[in-house]
Design an enzyme around this catalytic site. Structure first.
Site, PDB file in Angstrom:
ATOM      1  CG  ASP A  19      93.509 113.332  15.030  1.00 25.18           C
ATOM      2  OD1 ASP A  19      92.808 114.342  14.852  1.00 25.18           O
ATOM      3  OD2 ASP A  19      94.213 113.161  16.041  1.00 25.18           O
ATOM      4  CG  ASP A  21      96.549 118.802  16.519  1.00 24.39           C
ATOM      5  OD1 ASP A  21      97.334 119.389  15.759  1.00 24.39           O
ATOM      6  OD2 ASP A  21      95.475 119.290  16.900  1.00 24.39           O
TER       7      ASP A  21
END
Length: 252
Positions: A19, A21
């Site tokens: 992922d 952020d």
């Protein structure tokens, strides 16, 4: 508190999917601050118009439970529904001050991009880990529901570190459902030409960890920023660490 670490080896895994952020970059706080500014302004107007008491957007609860890890407009809808607010969807032609789901999302995007121009740092351990994975032949992908993925990676100096990128623009074009559906990460695995069971997934959002568990990834690693260790475990994380510095890479 139990300190966990994780080892990734070429023997056990062919790929690592990340992922963006809060995992590769320290932009989760920037996202949360932008959402708070947008929602607080809206909620103040809404409360005044409805004769209600203003309840501000809370980053510690509202952001983590309803917005974090979700596509932008899904986060809009999820939070508003939790407050019992139903807004029209709107369109891309809405003025930015319109009370629609689309307009709220556009306001947030503008604030986030303004903050992004100041530059961001990679998350602790991200650059070193990506370099080591490439050295031992483990392929890498970034999977994010953000349409700003390219700009974020560029701002952090990480844009050339990945074999595959699947972002919010891809999700929209392919009509991929948002997390906790694993579609985004399964698409990344497909592009890497690896089975999910041979890929390690790194996530910090509860819905993202759940997506990894649903998708059958070989190891789902939760990144805990200080408050969600137990929750990440409950949602499907096989191991929970504080940051990517706690990941060891083995050749064999």
């Amino acid at each position: 508190m139990l300190v966990e670490s994780v080892t990734i080896s070429r023997r056990d895994f062919d790929a690592a999917i990340f992922d963006l952020d809060g995992v590769l970059t320290n932009t989760a706080g920037v996202h949360a601050a932008a959402w708070k500014a947008v929602f607080d302004a809206f909620l103040q107007r809404w409360a005044q118009g409805q004769g209600l008491v203003f309840q501000p957007f809370d980053i510690e609860t509202d952001y983590l439970n309803y917005v974090d890890g979700r596509p932008r407009h899904d986060g809009d809808r999820s939070f508003l529904a939790a407050r019992g607010i139903n807004l029209p969807e709107g369109s891309e032609h809405d003025p930015e001050d319109a009370n629609t789901v689309r307009a709220l999302g556009e306001r947030k995007t503008r604030l986030f991009r303004q903050a992004l121009q100041k530059g961001i740092d990679p998350a602790a351990g991200a650059e070193a880990l990506l370099k080591k994975l490439r050295e031992v032949g483990i392929r890498t992908a970034v999977g994010s529901s953000s349409k700003n993925t390219g700009a974020i990676l560029h701002a952090a100096g990480l844009e050339h570190r990945f074999d595959v990128r699947v972002d919010g623009l891809d999700a929209e074009a392919l009509r991929l459902p948002g997390k906790p559906d694993p579609a985004l990460y399964l698409e990344a695995a497909r592009r890497l030409d690896v089975q999910p069971s041979r890929a390690m997934l790194f996530e910090d959002a509860l819905v993202g960890v759940e997506a990894g568990e649903r998708g059958g990834f070989g190891c789902v690693v939760g990144i805990d920023h200080g408050q969600q260790r137990a929750a990440l475990r409950r949602r499907g994380a096989d191991v929970v660490i504080k940051n990517l510095r706690e990941v060891k890479v083995e050749q064999n």
